[in-house]
Structure formats: structure tokens, C-alpha cells
Design a protein around this motif. Structure first.
Motif, PDB file in Angstrom:
ATOM      1  N   PHE A 303     -26.745  48.438  95.268  1.00 55.68           N
ATOM      2  CA  PHE A 303     -26.844  47.057  94.768  1.00 55.68           C
ATOM      3  C   PHE A 303     -25.409  46.518  94.744  1.00 55.68           C
ATOM      4  O   PHE A 303     -24.684  46.685  93.764  1.00 55.68           O
ATOM      5  CB  PHE A 303     -27.453  47.028  93.365  1.00 55.68           C
ATOM      6  N   ILE A 304     -25.015  45.915  95.841  1.00 53.85           N
ATOM      7  CA  ILE A 304     -23.619  45.517  96.011  1.00 53.85           C
ATOM      8  C   ILE A 304     -23.152  44.613  94.862  1.00 53.85           C
ATOM      9  O   ILE A 304     -23.784  43.609  94.532  1.00 53.85           O
ATOM     10  CB  ILE A 304     -23.420  44.800  97.362  1.00 53.85           C
ATOM     11  N   GLY A 305     -22.035  45.043  94.266  1.00 55.29           N
ATOM     12  CA  GLY A 305     -21.461  44.263  93.165  1.00 55.29           C
ATOM     13  C   GLY A 305     -21.901  44.725  91.793  1.00 55.29           C
ATOM     14  O   GLY A 305     -21.400  44.231  90.774  1.00 55.29           O
ATOM     15  N   ILE A 306     -22.846  45.675  91.729  1.00 56.58           N
ATOM     16  CA  ILE A 306     -23.331  46.177  90.446  1.00 56.58           C
ATOM     17  C   ILE A 306     -22.991  47.664  90.340  1.00 56.58           C
ATOM     18  O   ILE A 306     -23.447  48.470  91.153  1.00 56.58           O
ATOM     19  CB  ILE A 306     -24.856  45.973  90.300  1.00 56.58           C
ATOM     20  N   ASP A 307     -22.197  48.031  89.363  1.00 51.25           N
ATOM     21  CA  ASP A 307     -21.740  49.410  89.216  1.00 51.25           C
ATOM     22  C   ASP A 307     -22.903  50.367  88.950  1.00 51.25           C
ATOM     23  O   ASP A 307     -23.809  50.062  88.163  1.00 51.25           O
ATOM     24  CB  ASP A 307     -20.735  49.490  88.067  1.00 51.25           C
ATOM     25  N   THR A 308     -22.872  51.519  89.584  1.00 50.39           N
ATOM     26  CA  THR A 308     -23.938  52.515  89.449  1.00 50.39           C
ATOM     27  C   THR A 308     -24.176  52.907  88.000  1.00 50.39           C
ATOM     28  O   THR A 308     -25.323  52.915  87.524  1.00 50.39           O
ATOM     29  CB  THR A 308     -23.592  53.782  90.258  1.00 50.39           C
ATOM     30  N   GLU A 309     -23.116  53.238  87.285  1.00 47.67           N
ATOM     31  CA  GLU A 309     -23.265  53.684  85.901  1.00 47.67           C
ATOM     32  C   GLU A 309     -23.882  52.604  85.027  1.00 47.67           C
ATOM     33  O   GLU A 309     -24.768  52.876  84.211  1.00 47.67           O
ATOM     34  CB  GLU A 309     -21.910  54.112  85.338  1.00 47.67           C
ATOM     35  N   THR A 310     -23.444  51.382  85.219  1.00 47.89           N
ATOM     36  CA  THR A 310     -23.989  50.266  84.441  1.00 47.89           C
ATOM     37  C   THR A 310     -25.465  50.073  84.737  1.00 47.89           C
ATOM     38  O   THR A 310     -26.285  49.870  83.831  1.00 47.89           O
ATOM     39  CB  THR A 310     -23.218  48.966  84.761  1.00 47.89           C
ATOM     40  N   MET A 311     -25.826  50.147  86.001  1.00 44.08           N
ATOM     41  CA  MET A 311     -27.226  49.984  86.394  1.00 44.08           C
ATOM     42  C   MET A 311     -28.088  51.103  85.826  1.00 44.08           C
ATOM     43  O   MET A 311     -29.164  50.859  85.269  1.00 44.08           O
ATOM     44  CB  MET A 311     -27.339  49.939  87.923  1.00 44.08           C
ATOM     45  N   LEU A 312     -27.610  52.349  85.935  1.00 47.36           N
ATOM     46  CA  LEU A 312     -28.400  53.471  85.445  1.00 47.36           C
ATOM     47  C   LEU A 312     -28.610  53.419  83.933  1.00 47.36           C
ATOM     48  O   LEU A 312     -29.703  53.696  83.427  1.00 47.36           O
ATOM     49  CB  LEU A 312     -27.730  54.791  85.821  1.00 47.36           C
ATOM     50  N   MET A 313     -27.570  53.049  83.200  1.00 43.67           N
ATOM     51  CA  MET A 313     -27.698  52.941  81.750  1.00 43.67           C
ATOM     52  C   MET A 313     -28.671  51.836  81.368  1.00 43.67           C
ATOM     53  O   MET A 313     -29.495  52.000  80.463  1.00 43.67           O
ATOM     54  CB  MET A 313     -26.323  52.679  81.120  1.00 43.67           C
ATOM     55  N   SER A 314     -28.613  50.738  82.098  1.00 42.38           N
ATOM     56  CA  SER A 314     -29.520  49.621  81.827  1.00 42.38           C
ATOM     57  C   SER A 314     -30.958  49.972  82.182  1.00 42.38           C
ATOM     58  O   SER A 314     -31.894  49.620  81.462  1.00 42.38           O
ATOM     59  CB  SER A 314     -29.074  48.385  82.622  1.00 42.38           C
TER      60      SER A 314
END
Length: 384
Positions: A303-314
Motif C-alpha cells: 500500500f504505497i505511502g502507508i507504513d507496514t507497521e502502522t497498517m498492521l497495528m491498525s
């Protein structure tokens, strides 16, 4: 809050029929398969029946299967066991790839500290190993090639028959990690040029803590576990009877439902990609791996522009289980070594999430989950 389990590549829920078989054994009288009395003979019969079932599904002889504690032990046993055997013949060179599971990579690193030489082959942009690269890497000292079939992070399938043909032509042993592909692909082991193949029950709706290693008859091998004569002296230790029986039941279910499962998993994967792209037209979503030649249940998306860690936590807070890669290392929140091996741009590497599907997942569930991901994406981009 409703939950969505999209991490079947890490582990799968146990099938109710598998649990039923195991519970009957665990609530029974017990018995060590090595004991000579009636209880021991019954336990040994359970193990033998399970071995026959799994061997028939794999197209190999029952005597060629060794039960282990899972995929990691199977990988370790195959690689170390082959390495120790080949060293007796003056060979100390191993070939693997940079995109292997850590059960393979860390074992090769261990052997390199023990005096073995290891060549790590590159993979292409989809995560695939070239048979030509394998052939070019072989030397007179090469004794073992270890390449996975289906990649656990991006799903890409390696051409194991072509690689196996190269190995056989050069007299080199060939090990394949099939932990992720077993249950979805049909293997006839006596018809393909493979000397070792690793499997794990918990990837096919079986129990955790039980796996198997195929060792073709006549293949040089030194056991890494000592203490008893179990498994034809190839793996010492009292057999996990309930786990082995559960493994066999899971295999039986897989064999009878493989075609249907392949179609459903492929449908779910394509539906998920399509729904996410439709729901988030302002987000560039890129599929990592080989869409045309990969496992049907795994999809790795950036998801270009969205950090992996942030996405996974969300996603976790919203009840959606996904991952950044292998469950054996994801707790460290490291960037995927597989995606690095594929030489992807940093923007794809830093925004990648793996989704994997299986028992219990439905198209209807994907529709609901896609809306949640859309909301999460909008919130993250707003706060950037």
C-alpha cells in the motif's frame, strides 16, 4: 467486534474432524509405540496407518517418511543430515537462495560456521530462482541444493522439477521445503527428482508440533536426533501418536477437497485484490510476487505511502489478522528479507502486508473487511 483471520500462511485453524480424531486418542488408554504390550501395539498401529495415509497422498513409500515436530525440524534434519553425510564423501558446498524460510537460511548459516561453504542464489523480481543460476553455481564440491517450492511470504512457486533435474544430472542431493505448498498442490514424489521434502501439519488445518520429512530410499542421511531406534533410526524420540493421527486426518481431508479448495482460495485472493483496489482508488496497491505462477491462498500487497507497521497495528485493532511475512520473525517487526531479496523499491518494501486465506474465509467476509481497510487507509493518510 467481528474478527477476520487472514493469516493462514502462519498457521491454520484445526479442522473439527482432526480434533475429533486426536481427542479420541488422547482420552484413550495411551501406549508407547515402542512397547511390546497391547497398548504399545495399538499405538504403533495408529502411527503405521497414519504413515500409510500420508505416503499415499504424497506418492511415496511409507518407509520414506519420517515424522518430526514440524517444518523447522524437517528442514534442519534434511539439510544437516545431508550435509553430514556428504562430508564423508569429501563434499562441503551447499546451494540455497536468499528468499528461503529462516529455517533453511539459519541452518545454512550454522553449517557455514561448521566449515561448509554456502552459495546464496539471487531471485528475480517475483521471488523465483532460476534453474540456470543453480546449474552455474554447482561445483565438484557441491553436495546439496535446498530450494523451497512455494514462497511463504509472496506465494511464488519455484520450478522444482527443473532444478531437481539439474541436481540429479550432477549427482547433487536436492531438498525442497514444501511446508507452504502441501495441501494445495499434488505431489507424486516418486515421479519427481527430489531427495528430501519437508511438510508441516499446522499449515493444512492439522495440529501444531507435528510434521514430516520425505527421504527417498537410498539417500545418504545422518540423523540429528539420537537416543532411540524410532523412525527406522532416523529420528529418535517417542512418537507423537495423537499428533501423527491428526496429521493423517488433515491430509485425508486435503486430498478429498484439494481441487475445490484451490478454486476457492484463488477466488478469494482475486476478490481481495479487486475489492481493495476498487475501494481505494487513491492508493497505489501493488501485488508482490508472481500472480500467474503462485500459491492460490497468499497475496502480498504494498500500500504505497502507508507504513507496514502502522497498517498492521491498525488492522489488528480493527479485528483483522494479517502479517508482514513469516510468523517466525514477524514479532521482531523487521522488514521482509524475501522482499529485499526481490530487490523491490523501498516504497514497496516498507508498505507490504501479507494476507493469506483458508478454512472459514468467505467472499462475504472479504467485502466487509475491504471496507474496514478502506477506512483505515483514509485515516492513516489523513494523519500523515
Amino acid at each position: 467486534m467481528k474478527s477476520y483471520y487472514f493469516d493462514h500462511a502462519a498457521t491454520t485453524p484445526m479442522h473439527p474432524e482432526v480434533a475429533k480424531v486426536m481427542l479420541a486418542i488422547m482420552q484413550g488408554a495411551g501406549g508407547n509405540p515402542s512397547s511390546m504390550h497391547a497398548f504399545g501395539r495399538e499405538a504403533k498401529l495408529q502411527v503405521s496407518r497414519a504413515r500409510d495415509t500420508i505416503a499415499a497422498a504424497l506418492g511415496c513409500k511409507p518407509t520414506e517418511l519420517v515424522f518430526t515436530s514440524g517444518g523447522t525440524e524437517s528442514d534442519n534434519a534434511a539439510i544437516i543430515g545431508a550435509a553430514m553425510a556428504m562430508r564423508k564423501n569429501g563434499k562441503n558446498h551447499i546451494i540455497t537462495s536468499t528468499a528461503e524460510h529462516h529455517a533453511v537460511l539459519h541452518t545454512c548459516e550454522f553449517l557455514s560456521r561448521e566449515g561448509f561453504s554456502v552459495t546464496y542464489l539471487p531471485v528475480d523480481g517475483t521471488g523465483k530462482v532460476s534453474p540456470e543460476d543453480v546449474a552455474a553455481a554447482i561445483t565438484p564440491e557441491t553436495g546439496l541444493i535446498t530450494i523451497m517450492h512455494g514462497n511463504n511470504e509472496v506465494g511464488t512457486l519455484n520450478p522444482i522439477e527443473a532444478i531437481g533435474a539439474v541436481a540429479k544430472a550432477q549427482g547433487v542431493l536436492f531438498h525442497v521445503d514444501a511446508v507452504q505448498s502441501f495441501g494445495l498442490l499434488d505431489y507424486r514424489l516418486q515421479q519427481i527428482p527430489v531427495d528430501f521434502m519437508s511438510f508441516s501439519a499446522h499449515k493444512i488445518n492439522g495440529p501444531q508440533g507435528i510434521g514430516a520429512l520425505y527421504i527417498a530410499n537410498g539417500t545418504p542421511f545422518e540423523p540429528i536426533a539420537h537416543g532411540g531406534s524410532q523412525e527406522r533410526k532416523r529420528r529418535a524420540g517417542t512418537e507423537n501418536v495423537a499428533g501423527i493421527a491428526g496429521f493423517a486426518k488433515a491430509v485425508d481431508i486435503c486430498v478429498n477437497n484439494r481441487a475445490e479448495k484451490q478454486l476457492l482460495m484463488d477466488k478469494l485472493r482475486k476478490e481481495w485484490i479487486g475489492r481493495l483496489k476498487a475501494a481505494m482508488p487513491d492508493v497505489e496497491i501493488i501485488v508482490n510476487g508472481d500472480e500467474a505462477d503462485g500459491l492460490p491462498h497468499i497475496v502480498n500487497l504494498s500500500f504505497i505511502g502507508i507504513d507496514t507497521e502502522t497498517m498492521l497495528m491498525s488492522l489488528d485493532l480493527a479485528g483483522i489478522a494479517a502479517s508482514s511475512g513469516s510468523a517466525c520473525t514477524s514479532g521482531a517487526l523487521e522488514r521482509s528479507h524475501v522482499l529485499r531479496a526481490m530487490d523491490l523499491p523501498e516504497e514497496r518494501l516498507n508498505s507490504a502486508v501479507r494476507f493469506s486465506f483458508g478454512l472459514g474465509n468467505t467472499v462475504e467476509e472479504l467485502e466487509d473487511a475491504a471496507k474496514i481497510v478502506e477506512t483505515i487507509s483514509a485515516r492513516i493518510r489523513t494523519n500523515v
